[in-house]
Design a protein around this motif. Sequence first.
Motif, PDB file in Angstrom:
ATOM      1  N   VAL A   1       1.074  -1.012   0.301  1.00  0.00           N
ATOM      2  CA  VAL A   1       0.252  -0.001  -0.260  1.00  0.00           C
ATOM      3  C   VAL A   1       0.679   1.019   0.308  1.00  0.00           C
ATOM      4  CG1 VAL A   1      -1.565   1.142   1.336  1.00  0.00           C
ATOM      5  CG2 VAL A   1      -1.932  -1.564   1.331  1.00  0.00           C
ATOM      6  N   LYS A   2       0.788   1.859  -1.328  1.00  0.00           N
ATOM      7  CA  LYS A   2       1.879   3.069  -0.973  1.00  0.00           C
ATOM      8  C   LYS A   2       0.987   4.339  -0.560  1.00  0.00           C
ATOM      9  CE  LYS A   2       4.036   1.445  -5.831  1.00  0.00           C
ATOM     10  NZ  LYS A   2       2.676   0.146  -5.139  1.00  0.00           N
ATOM     11  N   PRO A   3       1.174   5.601   0.302  1.00  0.00           N
ATOM     12  CA  PRO A   3       0.999   6.529   0.124  1.00  0.00           C
ATOM     13  C   PRO A   3       0.127   7.499  -0.447  1.00  0.00           C
ATOM     14  CG  PRO A   3       2.880   6.202   0.691  1.00  0.00           C
ATOM     15  CD  PRO A   3       3.003   5.184   0.283  1.00  0.00           C
ATOM     16  N   GLU A   4       0.718   7.241  -1.769  1.00  0.00           N
ATOM     17  CA  GLU A   4       0.290   8.261  -2.370  1.00  0.00           C
ATOM     18  C   GLU A   4      -0.979   7.343  -3.003  1.00  0.00           C
ATOM     19  OE1 GLU A   4       4.648   8.277  -3.407  1.00  0.00           O
ATOM     20  OE2 GLU A   4       2.874   6.509  -2.878  1.00  0.00           O
ATOM     21  N   GLN A   5      -1.207   6.432  -3.027  1.00  0.00           N
ATOM     22  CA  GLN A   5      -2.839   5.454  -3.366  1.00  0.00           C
ATOM     23  C   GLN A   5      -3.617   5.881  -2.019  1.00  0.00           C
ATOM     24  OE1 GLN A   5      -1.499   1.652  -3.467  1.00  0.00           O
ATOM     25  NE2 GLN A   5      -1.102   1.436  -5.895  1.00  0.00           N
ATOM     26  N   ALA A   6      -3.468   6.056  -1.147  1.00  0.00           N
ATOM     27  CA  ALA A   6      -4.118   5.855   0.371  1.00  0.00           C
ATOM     28  C   ALA A   6      -4.594   7.838   0.468  1.00  0.00           C
ATOM     29  CB  ALA A   6      -3.375   5.687   1.019  1.00  0.00           C
ATOM     30  N   LEU A   7      -3.637   8.661  -0.477  1.00  0.00           N
ATOM     31  CA  LEU A   7      -3.637   9.894  -0.076  1.00  0.00           C
ATOM     32  C   LEU A   7      -4.641   9.786  -0.915  1.00  0.00           C
ATOM     33  CD1 LEU A   7      -2.873  13.486   0.030  1.00  0.00           C
ATOM     34  CD2 LEU A   7      -1.885  12.826  -1.111  1.00  0.00           C
ATOM     35  N   VAL A   8      -5.368   8.676  -1.929  1.00  0.00           N
ATOM     36  CA  VAL A   8      -6.516   9.341  -2.902  1.00  0.00           C
ATOM     37  C   VAL A   8      -7.241   8.963  -2.619  1.00  0.00           C
ATOM     38  CG1 VAL A   8      -6.811   8.960  -5.365  1.00  0.00           C
ATOM     39  CG2 VAL A   8      -4.704   9.646  -5.429  1.00  0.00           C
ATOM     40  N   VAL A   9      -7.273   7.872  -1.599  1.00  0.00           N
ATOM     41  CA  VAL A   9      -8.678   7.290  -0.891  1.00  0.00           C
ATOM     42  C   VAL A   9      -8.817   8.104   0.060  1.00  0.00           C
ATOM     43  CG1 VAL A   9      -9.297   6.116   0.686  1.00  0.00           C
ATOM     44  CG2 VAL A   9      -7.629   5.293  -0.649  1.00  0.00           C
ATOM     45  N   THR A  10      -7.967   9.274   0.614  1.00  0.00           N
ATOM     46  CA  THR A  10      -9.012  10.405   1.404  1.00  0.00           C
ATOM     47  C   THR A  10      -9.669  11.036   0.571  1.00  0.00           C
ATOM     48  OG1 THR A  10      -6.500   9.939   3.506  1.00  0.00           O
ATOM     49  CG2 THR A  10      -7.794  12.018   3.176  1.00  0.00           C
ATOM     50  N   GLN A  11      -9.089  12.251  -0.487  1.00  0.00           N
ATOM     51  CA  GLN A  11      -9.587  12.808  -1.083  1.00  0.00           C
ATOM     52  C   GLN A  11     -10.670  13.164  -1.125  1.00  0.00           C
ATOM     53  OE1 GLN A  11      -6.995  12.883  -4.560  1.00  0.00           O
ATOM     54  NE2 GLN A  11      -5.767  14.420  -3.721  1.00  0.00           N
ATOM     55  N   ILE A  12     -11.327  11.488  -2.313  1.00  0.00           N
ATOM     56  CA  ILE A  12     -12.555  11.089  -2.396  1.00  0.00           C
ATOM     57  C   ILE A  12     -12.887  10.235  -1.311  1.00  0.00           C
ATOM     58  CG2 ILE A  12     -13.819   9.364  -3.260  1.00  0.00           C
ATOM     59  CD1 ILE A  12     -11.215   8.833  -5.163  1.00  0.00           C
ATOM     60  N   LEU A  13     -13.221  10.222   0.239  1.00  0.00           N
ATOM     61  CA  LEU A  13     -13.768  10.288   1.014  1.00  0.00           C
ATOM     62  C   LEU A  13     -14.034  11.782   1.729  1.00  0.00           C
ATOM     63  CD1 LEU A  13     -11.975   7.118   2.616  1.00  0.00           C
ATOM     64  CD2 LEU A  13     -13.964   7.260   1.880  1.00  0.00           C
ATOM     65  N   GLU A  14     -13.403  12.476   1.903  1.00  0.00           N
ATOM     66  CA  GLU A  14     -12.995  13.828   1.810  1.00  0.00           C
ATOM     67  C   GLU A  14     -14.841  15.267   0.755  1.00  0.00           C
ATOM     68  OE1 GLU A  14     -11.217  18.054   3.525  1.00  0.00           O
ATOM     69  OE2 GLU A  14      -9.930  16.612   1.999  1.00  0.00           O
ATOM     70  N   ALA A  15     -13.861  14.430  -0.219  1.00  0.00           N
ATOM     71  CA  ALA A  15     -15.363  14.778  -1.052  1.00  0.00           C
ATOM     72  C   ALA A  15     -16.220  13.969  -0.580  1.00  0.00           C
ATOM     73  CB  ALA A  15     -14.967  14.771  -2.763  1.00  0.00           C
ATOM     74  N   ILE A  16     -16.531  13.201  -0.624  1.00  0.00           N
ATOM     75  CA  ILE A  16     -17.838  12.794  -0.532  1.00  0.00           C
ATOM     76  C   ILE A  16     -18.819  13.619   0.497  1.00  0.00           C
ATOM     77  CG2 ILE A  16     -19.697  10.713   0.301  1.00  0.00           C
ATOM     78  CD1 ILE A  16     -17.903   9.117  -1.430  1.00  0.00           C
ATOM     79  N   TYR A  17     -17.397  13.230   1.701  1.00  0.00           N
ATOM     80  CA  TYR A  17     -18.439  13.931   2.985  1.00  0.00           C
ATOM     81  C   TYR A  17     -19.049  16.136   2.717  1.00  0.00           C
ATOM     82  CZ  TYR A  17     -17.526  11.029   6.656  1.00  0.00           C
ATOM     83  OH  TYR A  17     -17.011   9.892   6.996  1.00  0.00           O
ATOM     84  N   LYS A  18     -17.914  16.242   1.947  1.00  0.00           N
ATOM     85  CA  LYS A  18     -18.522  17.607   1.354  1.00  0.00           C
ATOM     86  C   LYS A  18     -19.614  18.364   0.780  1.00  0.00           C
ATOM     87  CE  LYS A  18     -15.659  21.900  -0.456  1.00  0.00           C
ATOM     88  NZ  LYS A  18     -14.569  22.426  -1.209  1.00  0.00           N
ATOM     89  N   SER A  19     -19.104  17.324  -0.272  1.00  0.00           N
ATOM     90  CA  SER A  19     -21.121  17.038  -1.546  1.00  0.00           C
ATOM     91  C   SER A  19     -22.182  16.994  -0.469  1.00  0.00           C
ATOM     92  CB  SER A  19     -20.431  16.240  -2.651  1.00  0.00           C
ATOM     93  OG  SER A  19     -21.267  15.802  -3.761  1.00  0.00           O
ATOM     94  N   ALA A  20     -21.474  15.907   0.554  1.00  0.00           N
ATOM     95  CA  ALA A  20     -22.671  15.691   1.473  1.00  0.00           C
ATOM     96  C   ALA A  20     -23.367  16.788   1.707  1.00  0.00           C
ATOM     97  CB  ALA A  20     -22.936  14.976   2.718  1.00  0.00           C
ATOM     98  N   GLU A  21     -22.411  17.389   2.639  1.00  0.00           N
ATOM     99  CA  GLU A  21     -22.540  18.955   3.237  1.00  0.00           C
ATOM    100  C   GLU A  21     -23.677  20.144   2.435  1.00  0.00           C
ATOM    101  OE1 GLU A  21     -20.268  22.159   6.686  1.00  0.00           O
ATOM    102  OE2 GLU A  21     -18.921  20.197   5.539  1.00  0.00           O
ATOM    103  N   THR A  22     -23.248  20.201   1.147  1.00  0.00           N
ATOM    104  CA  THR A  22     -23.120  21.472   0.763  1.00  0.00           C
ATOM    105  C   THR A  22     -24.088  20.915  -0.140  1.00  0.00           C
ATOM    106  OG1 THR A  22     -21.158  21.452  -1.150  1.00  0.00           O
ATOM    107  CG2 THR A  22     -20.510  22.690   0.879  1.00  0.00           C
ATOM    108  N   GLY A  23     -24.579  19.796  -1.206  1.00  0.00           N
ATOM    109  CA  GLY A  23     -25.513  19.515  -1.266  1.00  0.00           C
ATOM    110  C   GLY A  23     -24.784  19.834  -3.534  1.00  0.00           C
ATOM    111  N   GLU A  24     -23.836  19.537  -3.373  1.00  0.00           N
ATOM    112  CA  GLU A  24     -22.865  20.234  -4.423  1.00  0.00           C
ATOM    113  C   GLU A  24     -22.075  18.848  -4.751  1.00  0.00           C
ATOM    114  OE1 GLU A  24     -24.018  22.674  -6.464  1.00  0.00           O
ATOM    115  OE2 GLU A  24     -25.793  23.873  -5.049  1.00  0.00           O
TER     116      GLU A  24
END
Length: 366
Positions: free
Chosen positions: A339-362
Motif C-alpha cells: 500500500v503506497k501512501p500516494e494511493q491512500a492519499l487519493v482515497v482520503t481525497q475522495i472520502l473528504e469530497a463525499i462528506y463535503k458534497s453531502a454537506e453542501t449539496g453540490e
Amino acid sequence: MNKKKLRFGFIGCGGIANQKHFPALAALNDEVELVAFCDIIEERAAQAAKQYGVENASVYTDYKELLKDESLDVVHVLTPNVSHSYITVDALEAGKHVLCEKPMAINTEEAQKMLDAAKRTGKKLTIGYQNRCRVDSLALHEACENDELGDIYFAKAHAVRRKAVPTWGVFPDKSKQGGGPLIDIGTHALDLTLWNMNNYKPKMVVGSTYQKLKDNPMGNMFGPWDPETFEVEDSAFGFIKMENGATIYLEAAWALNVLDGKEAQVTLCGTKAGAEMRGKAFLDEGYVVFNTAQHGQLVETAPSDGGGVAYFSGESRRANDVEARMWVDALLNDKEPLVKPEQALVVTQILEAIYKSAETGEPVFF
C-alpha cells in the motif's frame, strides 16, 4: 537491517492492535521484536508488553517518549483517526518507518503532511489496508493486472452492514474519528476498487450521508448503541467520476435496512469480463466470481475449494498475517510496500469530497 531483527514500537494498544497487529507480528519472531508499547491508558500498554513484548519491553503513556528510543526501526500508529497525521509525521521525523492504520488521515491536508514527511525523511510509510492481502483480493488483482477484465469502466465499492454499529472505543465520536462508516469501512472498499482499477485520477464526486437510524439501536450485532453519543453518519453514498470517464459507486453503512450486506468487497465491470467478490470476506472466506461470454454463451467461473494465490506457500493466508509478512519483507529487503501512501492519499481525497458534497449539496470537482 538483514543482520538483526526489526525492532517494533506501537502507539495505541486498543482493539485493532490486539486483534490484528500484535498477533500477526508476534508470529514473525524470527525477524521482528516487539519492544515498545504506548497507550494513554497505561494498563493497556503494560498488558500488551506482558503478552506480546520481549523481556523488559518498554511501556509509555506519551508517544513522544517512545519515539526517543533510537533503537526502534518501525512504529505502528494505531490511534483514533484524528491523531494519525501528527503522530505519523513525528515518527517519520524521528527516523522510524511507519505503518499507520486506515484511514490515512481525516482530511487531505493532513494526509499530504504524512506523504511529505515520508519523502523528506526517506522512511517507508504504508497504510493498514489489509483487505488487499486476502486470497480473493490478490486473485482479483492478478486478473486485473493480466488485463483479463479489459477496460474497467464501472465499479461498485461495497461496505454495507445490515446492523453492525461498533459500540466500543470512539467509533461514534466525530471529534476523534472524523466520521462514521464512510471513513471506517467505506475506506477499505474504495481502496480495493481504486487498486484493482489502477485508476487514481478522480474528476468529480457527488455524495450523500444519512443519520436515519440513530434512534433505532435495537437488533444491533454488537448490542444497542447510545443515541445520545452517536455523532456520525450511519450511512453514506458516493458517485465518483474519474478523469478517464470511469464511474464508481461507493456505498458505506453500519446500519441499513437491507437483507444482505457486503463489506470490503467490489464489483468490477470491464470490456472483456466482469468480476464480483462474494462470500464472507471479513472472515477471510471471500471468493471472486468472474463473468464473461464464451462460445456464444454467458459463463461464470469461481474458484474451487482450496484455491488461491500462493504468495506465501505453507503459511497462514489470513489477511492480517499476510499484511504483516509483506510489510516486514518490504522493510528487510528495501521494497516498496504493498500500500503506497500516494494511493491512500487519493482515497482520503475522495472520502473528504463525499462528506463535503453531502454537506453542501453540490458536486466536488478535482
